[in-house]
Each structure stands twice: as structure tokens, then as C-alpha cells.
Design an enzyme around this catalytic site. Structure first.
Site, PDB file in Angstrom:
ATOM      1  N   ARG A 228       0.844  -1.195   0.000  1.00 31.58           N
ATOM      2  CA  ARG A 228       0.000   0.000   0.000  1.00 31.58           C
ATOM      3  C   ARG A 228       0.880   1.246   0.000  1.00 31.58           C
ATOM      4  NH1 ARG A 228      -3.446  -2.818  -1.625  1.00 31.58           N
ATOM      5  NH2 ARG A 228      -5.465  -3.305  -0.681  1.00 31.58           N
ATOM      6  N   HIS A 276      -0.540   0.064  -9.772  1.00 29.16           N
ATOM      7  CA  HIS A 276      -1.254  -0.840  -8.841  1.00 29.16           C
ATOM      8  C   HIS A 276      -1.765  -2.094  -9.577  1.00 29.16           C
ATOM      9  CE1 HIS A 276      -3.618  -0.864  -4.805  1.00 29.16           C
ATOM     10  NE2 HIS A 276      -3.481  -2.101  -5.252  1.00 29.16           N
TER      11      HIS A 276
HETATM   12  P1  NAP Z   1      -1.764 -11.769   4.701  1.00 26.66           P
HETATM   13  O1  NAP Z   1      -1.866 -13.179   4.246  1.00 26.66           O
HETATM   14  O2  NAP Z   1      -2.704 -11.255   5.720  1.00 26.66           O
HETATM   15  O3  NAP Z   1      -0.261 -11.558   5.222  1.00 26.66           O
HETATM   16  C1  NAP Z   1       0.161 -10.441   5.929  1.00 26.66           C
HETATM   17  C2  NAP Z   1       1.530 -10.691   6.514  1.00 26.66           C
HETATM   18  O4  NAP Z   1       1.982  -9.490   7.151  1.00 26.66           O
HETATM   19  C3  NAP Z   1       1.509 -11.784   7.581  1.00 26.66           C
HETATM   20  O5  NAP Z   1       2.664 -12.575   7.478  1.00 26.66           O
HETATM   21  C4  NAP Z   1       1.539 -10.979   8.886  1.00 26.66           C
HETATM   22  O6  NAP Z   1       2.132 -11.636   9.975  1.00 26.66           O
HETATM   23  C5  NAP Z   1       2.405  -9.820   8.476  1.00 26.66           C
HETATM   24  N1  NAP Z   1       2.208  -8.681   9.377  1.00 26.66           N
HETATM   25  C6  NAP Z   1       1.067  -8.020   9.683  1.00 26.66           C
HETATM   26  N2  NAP Z   1       1.301  -7.038  10.569  1.00 26.66           N
HETATM   27  C7  NAP Z   1       2.631  -7.092  10.843  1.00 26.66           C
HETATM   28  C8  NAP Z   1       3.488  -6.353  11.698  1.00 26.66           C
HETATM   29  N3  NAP Z   1       3.030  -5.345  12.460  1.00 26.66           N
HETATM   30  N4  NAP Z   1       4.794  -6.682  11.724  1.00 26.66           N
HETATM   31  C9  NAP Z   1       5.276  -7.703  10.976  1.00 26.66           C
HETATM   32  N5  NAP Z   1       4.513  -8.447  10.149  1.00 26.66           N
HETATM   33  C10 NAP Z   1       3.207  -8.139  10.083  1.00 26.66           C
HETATM   34  O7  NAP Z   1      -1.861 -10.767   3.459  1.00 26.66           O
HETATM   35  P2  NAP Z   1      -1.523 -11.057   1.914  1.00 26.66           P
HETATM   36  O8  NAP Z   1      -2.649 -11.736   1.251  1.00 26.66           O
HETATM   37  O9  NAP Z   1      -0.175 -11.679   1.840  1.00 26.66           O
HETATM   38  O10 NAP Z   1      -1.483  -9.557   1.363  1.00 26.66           O
HETATM   39  C11 NAP Z   1      -0.582  -8.607   1.900  1.00 26.66           C
HETATM   40  C12 NAP Z   1      -0.934  -7.225   1.412  1.00 26.66           C
HETATM   41  O11 NAP Z   1      -0.595  -7.068   0.037  1.00 26.66           O
HETATM   42  C13 NAP Z   1      -2.424  -6.882   1.433  1.00 26.66           C
HETATM   43  O12 NAP Z   1      -2.850  -6.484   2.715  1.00 26.66           O
HETATM   44  C14 NAP Z   1      -2.519  -5.757   0.431  1.00 26.66           C
HETATM   45  O13 NAP Z   1      -2.373  -4.507   1.079  1.00 26.66           O
HETATM   46  C15 NAP Z   1      -1.333  -5.990  -0.485  1.00 26.66           C
HETATM   47  N6  NAP Z   1      -1.758  -6.336  -1.865  1.00 26.66           N
HETATM   48  C16 NAP Z   1      -1.410  -5.511  -2.874  1.00 26.66           C
HETATM   49  C17 NAP Z   1      -1.783  -5.826  -4.160  1.00 26.66           C
HETATM   50  C18 NAP Z   1      -1.352  -4.981  -5.318  1.00 26.66           C
HETATM   51  O14 NAP Z   1      -1.812  -5.204  -6.441  1.00 26.66           O
HETATM   52  N7  NAP Z   1      -0.483  -4.039  -5.125  1.00 26.66           N
HETATM   53  C19 NAP Z   1      -2.509  -6.991  -4.416  1.00 26.66           C
HETATM   54  C20 NAP Z   1      -2.847  -7.812  -3.349  1.00 26.66           C
HETATM   55  C21 NAP Z   1      -2.461  -7.481  -2.068  1.00 26.66           C
HETATM   56  P3  NAP Z   1       1.462 -12.965  10.591  1.00 26.66           P
HETATM   57  O15 NAP Z   1       1.687 -14.022   9.527  1.00 26.66           O
HETATM   58  O16 NAP Z   1       2.234 -13.216  11.802  1.00 26.66           O
HETATM   59  O17 NAP Z   1       0.006 -12.662  10.805  1.00 26.66           O
HETATM   60  C1  GLV Z   2      -5.190  -5.187  -4.091  1.00 24.33           C
HETATM   61  O1  GLV Z   2      -4.547  -4.207  -3.896  1.00 24.33           O
HETATM   62  C2  GLV Z   2      -5.634  -6.096  -3.078  1.00 24.33           C
HETATM   63  O2  GLV Z   2      -5.503  -5.771  -1.881  1.00 24.33           O
HETATM   64  O3  GLV Z   2      -6.154  -7.170  -3.438  1.00 24.33           O
END
Ligand code: NAP
Ligand code: GLV
Length: 313
Positions: A228, A276
């Protein structure tokens, strides 16, 4: 079963078609201004404040992306916009991890193999082989080891790079040195040459890509922000690049999107910008996942991907 669909910025038609195929017995409608008819499930992406108001009888809300900040921020800015006690589920992977892996590998290998330097040299017709980097000595750090970060970490490790990951709670990913918790953050950052951000947007993670973090990275470190815009302190990155503390960045997300045309990032050759797109929500995979989760809920089960409102992701 009544399904409500409200996805800002996306053409609803293909989503409607796919939903009707996946759930032939459901009545699906696209939300329109003034619609307050009750529904059983809602599928939303950055919904307008009125979409879910008064929908306290929903069995679940599906956030049609991985990051839930669009829906949680809505509630913070418009109290009552999200009904209390209705569980929110997010999309988990559904084809996004593969896209993130492609993007992160491209960004990392481009920097590791110095293709960005060769691009700059090419502009000056300069033929000058540079010192090669050694994979096993090249440290890549991934912030977040969730659905997306863990897949990225595992793939980068398969190139023989020295990959580290940081998460809130302990994790194990083959070939990856896993760190967790605030206390290990500095040790995680030390010597990192490419820092990739895949954290959720929470009060704890906002601004994590700023001067304090940059100061702890290895020399000439490179930043890849895929999560983000609020994670990055943009003027501190600009300063760090101008002073040589950070050598460049590949950025997919910004504090204001679309990135304004006068933003200094556009004109700096050391910054690569994408709009994005690092991992887009794929229609069929996501609808199939939602249909599976609805079936689970209807059978009295709790599917994975339930958002923890206290944690914020
Ligand atoms: P997820 O499965 O919820 O994983 C989040 C990770 O971040 C987990 O490993 C979590 O730790 C860790 N985390 C959260 N708070 C933390 C902190 N304070 N300190 C250290 N680690 C922390 O999420 P995801 O599906 O991988 O997606 C991650 C993010 O990518 C989304 O929230 C979104 O903002 C972004 N995203 C962007 C796009 C794009 O097109 N740019 C697309 C999709 C997603 P734990 O494992 O210990 O809970
Ligand atoms: C895209 O940014 C997502 O969070 O899926």
C-alpha cells in the site's frame, strides 16, 4: 439466497455472470444508489458508505481483494457503514500469489543482475560490464510472510539468493530465514539489499518504509513496494535516493492513486512505476473461492480468510 455486488472501479457485468454460474440458485444484484433491500451475502470492493448500512442480517461480507483497508477505513470514516458482528472475509491468493511472485522476481533479478544500470548505460551508448553480484551473498528481505509474501520468499530463495522474511508471529518457509516481532526487526533489516513490502495496511505498518528503516539496510539498497502507498514515506524515499542512501525503487502503490502527474517519482530514472497492478483480483478464481466459502458457511463452518478486526487484517 440474496447476493449483493458492489465493486467500485470494476465493470460488474462479468462478475455477475461468473457469480450466477458459480451459484445458480442465488439471486444476485448489483447495488445501486437507494438500494436498501436485505441480502444474505455481500461481495464488495471499496464500497460506497451506503452499500452495507443497515445490512446487519448478512451472513458474511466478502472483500474482493487481499487488503481489507478499503472496507475497514470506510467504517472508521463513516461510523455505522459496516454492520457490527457480520464477519468479513478477504480473498486469499486466488491467483494473486503467482502474480506477486512474477513481479517481485522481476524487480529483484533486474536489480541483482544490474539490468537497471545497463538500461541507464544504454542511454549513453556505454558498453561497460559491471562487477557481477553473488547470489548467495545477496540479501533480499520480505516484509510480510502471508499468502503473498511467503510465496514470493520461497520463489526468490529458489534462485539461491539469501532470502529473509519478517512477520508478526513465527513462520517457517523453506530456504528462508524467518524473523518475527518488533524485537527482531533491526536484525532482519541489517544488510538487506532488496527490501520487498507485502504487509497489510494497519496502524503498526504505516510508514514502515521510511528514513529510519532505510538507515538500517545494506549499502545501495533497493525498495520494492507492492502493498500500500501508506507504507512508504514518499519524500523520505526521494531524499534517500537523491543522497545515495537508497539506489532506486520499483513501486506499484502510492499514497495518491493515480500518481499525480507532477509527482517527482515520475521523472527520476531510478524509480520504476506501475499502476497498482502487481496482483489483480482474478475473476474466476475469486468467485470460485467465494462460492466455496459460502458453501462452507451454509454448512455451519467458518472458512479461512476471516478478517480479525482488532489486528486490522
Ligand atoms: P496476509 O496473508 O494477511 O499476510 C500479511 C503478513 O503481514 C503476515 O505474514 C503478517 O504476519 C504480516 N504482518 C502483519 N502485521 C505485521 C506487523 N506489524 N509486523 C510484521 N509483520 C506483520 O496478506 P496477503 O494476502 O499476503 O497480502 C498482503 C498485502 O498485500 C495486502 O494487505 C494488500 O495490502 C497488499 N496487496 C497488494 C496488491 C497490489 O496489487 N499491489 C494486491 C494484493 C495485495 P502474521 O503471519 O504473523 O500474521
Ligand atoms: C489489491 O490491492 C488487493 O488488496 O487485493
Amino acid at each position: 439466497m440474496e447476493l449483493l455486488l458492489a465493486m467500485t472501479g470494476k465493470d460488474p457485468e462479468p462478475w455477475l455472470t461468473s457469480l450466477r454460474q458459480a451459484l445458480p440458485d442465488a439471486r444476485v444484484r448489483v447495488w445501486a444508489e437507494g438500494d436498501s433491500a436485505l441480502a444474505n451475502y455481500a461481495l464488495v470492493w471499496k464500497p460506497a458508505p451506503a452499500v452495507l448500512r443497515g445490512q446487519g442480517g448478512l451472513s458474511a461480507i466478502f472483500n474482493m481483494g487481499a487488503g481489507v483497508d478499503g472496507i475497514l477505513d470506510l467504517d472508521a470514516n463513516h461510523p455505522g457503514a459496516i454492520p457490527q458482528d457480520v464477519p468479513i472475509y478477504r480473498i486469499e491468493d486466488a491467483g494473486m500469489a503467482a502474480q506477486m511472485v512474477e513481479y517481485a522476481c522481476y524487480a529483484t533479478l533486474r536489480y541483482f543482475r544490474r539490468f537497471d544500470d545497463y538500461e541507464l548505460q544504454r542511454r549513453e551508448c556505454l558498453w561497460k560490464p559491471l562487477e557481477p553480484r553473488v547470489a548467495s551473498d545477496f540479501v533480499v528481505g520480505i516484509l510480510g510472510l502471508g499468502s503473498l509474501g511467503a510465496a514470493v520468499a520461497a520463489k526468490l530463495a529458489s534462485f539461491g539468493l539469501a532470502v529473509r522474511g519478517h512477520s508478526r508471529t513465527p513462520k517457517s518457509v523453506e530456504g528462508v530465514h524467518c524473523f518475527c516481532g518488533e524485537a527482531s526487526f533491526d536484525a532482519f533489516l541489517e544488510g538487506v539489499q532488496v527490501l520487498i513490502n507485502l504487509l497489510p495496511n494497519t496502524p503498526e505498518t504505516r510508514g514502515v518504509l521510511g528514513a529510519k528503516t532505510f538507515a538500517k539496510l545494506g549499502e545501495d539498497a533497493y525498495i520494492v513496494n507492492l502493498a500500500r502507498g501508506v507504507h512508504l514515506v514518499e519524500d523520505e524515499l526521494m531524499h534517500a535516493i537523491r543522497t545515495g542512501r537508497i539506489s532506486g525503487a520499483m513501486l506499484d502503490v502510492f499514497s495518491v492513486e493515480p500518481l499525480p502527474s507532477m509527482h517527482p517519482f515520475w521523472t527520476d530514472p531510478r524509480i520504476t512505476i506501475t499502476p497498482h497492478i502487481s496482483a489483480q483480483t482474478l475473476l474466476d478464481e475469486s468467485i470460485k473461492q467465494v462460492a466455496r466459502k459460502i458453501a462452507a458457511i451454509e454448512s455451519g463452518l467458518t472458512p479461512t480468510g476471516k478478517v480479525d478486526l482488532v489486528r486490522g487484517y
